[in-house]
Design an enzyme around this catalytic site. Structure first.
Site, short mmCIF file in Angstrom:
data_model
loop_
_atom_site.label_atom_id
_atom_site.label_comp_id
_atom_site.label_asym_id
_atom_site.label_seq_id
_atom_site.Cartn_x
_atom_site.Cartn_y
_atom_site.Cartn_z
N CYS A 65 -20.60 28.10 -45.32
CA CYS A 65 -20.85 26.93 -46.17
C CYS A 65 -21.08 27.39 -47.61
CB CYS A 65 -22.06 26.16 -45.65
SG CYS A 65 -22.53 24.78 -46.71
N CYS A 68 -24.99 26.63 -48.49
CA CYS A 68 -26.15 27.34 -47.93
C CYS A 68 -25.81 28.69 -47.31
CB CYS A 68 -26.85 26.47 -46.89
SG CYS A 68 -25.84 26.18 -45.41
N CYS A 114 -22.47 19.81 -43.00
CA CYS A 114 -23.21 21.04 -42.72
C CYS A 114 -24.58 20.68 -42.16
CB CYS A 114 -23.36 21.89 -43.98
SG CYS A 114 -24.44 23.32 -43.72
N CYS A 117 -27.59 22.33 -44.71
CA CYS A 117 -27.88 21.83 -46.06
C CYS A 117 -27.43 20.39 -46.29
CB CYS A 117 -27.26 22.74 -47.12
SG CYS A 117 -25.47 22.63 -47.26
N CYS A 137 -10.73 18.89 -40.26
CA CYS A 137 -9.97 18.87 -41.51
C CYS A 137 -10.99 19.04 -42.64
CB CYS A 137 -9.23 17.54 -41.62
SG CYS A 137 -8.17 17.42 -43.06
ZN LIG Z 1 -24.54 24.21 -45.79
#
Ligand SMILES: [Zn+2]
Length: 152
Positions: A65, A68, A114, A117, A137
């Protein structure tokens, strides 16, 4: 392996617990992220098809990510979906992503977020390859690919 019924269940009844939580103010996100990352992760923007970093990239590694740093996808789960965005069949871990119904733009979709975060990643669809049948996607700007040190 996650299947479509699991995704629907999570979106309806609640998501897996995150391993940890990262919370920041919008001002902090604005300072730490690039403009493209901020627009996708925090403003839920969608980057243009094909003109994004990982659309045609199939090198080994892990996708983390951009907000984070947690591991989202393994490159081994990436496949060519002809959608214009990087596509994956499974997340790296069950609790990496949370799911919510997204009725914006006159479509019924499931948003992938996510779980650490809360950043917007993209959407998940049920037209992916067997056996799982999932297609994640994902916007390139929401991820950073790291080379897998085990293979390098
Ligand atoms: Zn994240």
């Amino acid at each position: 392996m996650l299947r479509w019924k699991d995704i629907i269940y999570y979106a309806k009844y609640g998501n897996p617990e995150p391993y940890e939580k990262v919370e920041k103010t919008e001002e902090e996100w604005r300072q730490e992220l690039t403009e493209a990352q901020y627009q996708v992760l925090r403003q839920r923007a969608t980057e243009p098809p094909y003109r994004n970093a990982y659309c045609r990239s199939y090198e080994p590694g892990i996708y983390t990510c951009a907000g984070c740093g947690q591991m989202l996808f393994n490159a081994t789960e990436k496949y060519h979906a002809i959608s214009g965005w990087p596509s994956f069949t499974q997340p790296a871990r069950r609790g990496a992503i949370r799911y919510t119904f997204d009725d914006s733009h006159h479509m019924q979709r499931i948003e992938a977020i996510c779980n650490v975060c809360g950043g917007h990643l993209g959407h998940v669809f049920n037209d992916g390859p067997e056996p799982g049948g999932l297609r994640y996607c994902i916007n390139s700007a929401s991820m950073v690919r790291l080379q897998d040190s085990c293979e390098g």
